[in-house]
Design an enzyme around this catalytic site. Structure first.
Site, PDB file in Angstrom:
ATOM      1  N   TYR A  18       0.821  -1.224   0.000  1.00  0.00           N
ATOM      2  CA  TYR A  18       0.000   0.000   0.000  1.00  0.00           C
ATOM      3  C   TYR A  18       0.851   1.268   0.000  1.00  0.00           C
ATOM      4  CZ  TYR A  18      -4.191  -2.737   0.173  1.00  0.00           C
ATOM      5  OH  TYR A  18      -5.196  -3.610  -0.174  1.00  0.00           O
ATOM      6  N   GLN A  54     -15.471   2.853  -5.787  1.00  0.00           N
ATOM      7  CA  GLN A  54     -14.780   1.738  -5.132  1.00  0.00           C
ATOM      8  C   GLN A  54     -13.293   2.041  -5.032  1.00  0.00           C
ATOM      9  OE1 GLN A  54     -16.320  -2.258  -6.832  1.00  0.00           O
ATOM     10  NE2 GLN A  54     -16.904  -0.723  -8.352  1.00  0.00           N
ATOM     11  N   HIS A 106     -14.758   1.703  -0.449  1.00  0.00           N
ATOM     12  CA  HIS A 106     -13.648   0.817  -0.091  1.00  0.00           C
ATOM     13  C   HIS A 106     -12.496   1.574   0.562  1.00  0.00           C
ATOM     14  CE1 HIS A 106     -15.143  -2.351  -3.238  1.00  0.00           C
ATOM     15  NE2 HIS A 106     -15.858  -2.338  -2.135  1.00  0.00           N
ATOM     16  N   CYS A 113      -6.330   3.770  12.808  1.00  0.00           N
ATOM     17  CA  CYS A 113      -5.669   3.210  13.982  1.00  0.00           C
ATOM     18  C   CYS A 113      -6.480   2.029  14.493  1.00  0.00           C
ATOM     19  CB  CYS A 113      -5.522   4.269  15.082  1.00  0.00           C
ATOM     20  SG  CYS A 113      -4.744   3.582  16.560  1.00  0.00           S
ATOM     21  N   GLY A 152     -16.146   1.705 -15.484  1.00  0.00           N
ATOM     22  CA  GLY A 152     -14.827   1.117 -15.252  1.00  0.00           C
ATOM     23  C   GLY A 152     -14.728   0.165 -14.083  1.00  0.00           C
ATOM     24  N   SER A 200     -15.301  -4.105 -12.995  1.00  0.00           N
ATOM     25  CA  SER A 200     -15.493  -5.441 -13.559  1.00  0.00           C
ATOM     26  C   SER A 200     -16.771  -6.103 -13.064  1.00  0.00           C
ATOM     27  CB  SER A 200     -14.290  -6.323 -13.202  1.00  0.00           C
ATOM     28  OG  SER A 200     -14.119  -6.367 -11.799  1.00  0.00           O
TER      29      SER A 200
END
Ligand code: BJW
Length: 253
Positions: free
Chosen positions: A73, A108, A126, A134, A192, A194
């Protein structure tokens, strides 16, 4: 803005109502940011090519190897900071200038390209890469630095920060607000994505059963394309601006 009958004048194949008003929900996925250079997940060359999804996108994977997940990430956060909005993000921001509270963008995506294009009414179901969470106190600070070196939480001081993203098995953010908007909209547009991750992939069915028209804009038909009234295929940076011009023209006539 006066309200169109969601089951009335716009059911004849036109994507706008005849009295020029409508509530619109736009669901976006990784494909809208692809032309900004942000990698999608499942396409060839996507983020998950060469990655075990269970290792980097589940709470169990994070518990097993937090350093691997934080580094995954951290790299994506740095990439997003360098990316810039493309014509698709900017077109949705222009549409919001016309529709104001009648447009909700449900994304998302964990990037902030909608906001940087000017959109204000955006739900990140998301989560957001530029935010940490935290695990000790629940604080969700804005965060642009790496997390792999375990910095302390600015609120409680514990070294328990994780990316503020929603992994498989976790409950997405603001589901009640999204379901309310989707079930009350006149037009539902998916861009865009899926259509392979729920609950987002189920929103087209909710919109359709609530009486909305539905439109998919995607490079190729998604897994749920058969549920849409209309599917347009092509790059988002072309399809979205063209659709926004079409809709704004019809709304202001
Ligand atoms: C272009 C383009 C260009 C490319 N122009 N287009 C059945 C029902 C409900 C749930 C489940 C179910 N079965 C299983 C579940 C659980 C699970 C799930 O859906 N699993 C699937 C594998 C089936 N869902 C969950 O666990 C969710 N939580 C949940 O269900 O909680 C329970 C609950 C729900 C409701 C009420 C109460 C309880 C959580 C899901 C979290 C997803 N997280 C991720 C990672 C986020 C962090 C990160 O970024 O790493 O979110 S997974 C990943 O997939 C990411 C994305 O947001 C998401 C969707 O991906 P997206 O955006 O569609 O990207 P791609 O790559 O798949 O597709 C890109 C598309 O763009 C393609 O179609 C291309 O063609 C197109 N494209 N270039 C236009 N230029």
């Amino acid at each position: 803005m006066p309200r169109a009958d969601p089951r009335g004048g716009d059911r004849d194949g036109s994507l706008v109502s005849h009295n020029g008003a409508m509530r619109v929900v736009v669901l976006t996925g990784a494909g809208i940011s692809a032309e900004s250079g942000v990698r999608t997940f499942r396409d060839s060359g996507g983020l998950w090519e060469g990655h075990d999804v269970g290792a980097v996108a589940t709470p169990e994977g994070f518990a097993r190897d937090p350093d691997l997940v934080q580094r995954f990430y951290d790299a994506r956060r740095r990439a997003v900071l360098e990316a810039t909005p493309n014509p698709a993000h900017r077109a949705l921001a222009r549409l919001e200038e016309t529709l104001e509270d009648d447009l909700l963008v449900v994304t998302q995506n964990v990037d902030d390209l909608h906001e940087r294009a000017g959109s204000q009414r955006v739900v990140h179901m998301h989560g957001e890469l530029r935010r940490a969470r935290c695990q000790a106190c629940g604080h969700r600070p804005a965060w642009d630095d790496d997390l792999a070196d375990s910095p302390p939480c600015p609120e409680c001081g514990e070294r328990t920060l994780r990316p503020d993203v929603v992994w498989f098995g976790e409950v997405p953010y603001e589901l009640d607000r999204i379901a309310d908007a989707v079930s009350r909209c006149d037009l539902f547009v998916s861009v865009g994505t899926s259509g392979s991750v729920y609950p987002a992939a189920g929103y087209v069915a909710l919109a359709a059963t609530s009486g909305a028209r539905t439109l998919e804009l995607n490079l190729e038909p998604s897994e749920v394309a058969h549920l849409f009234d209309e599917v347009r295929t092509g790059p988002a940076a072309e399809l979205v601006p063209a659709w926004v011009v079409e809709l704004r023209g019809a709304l202001t006539r």
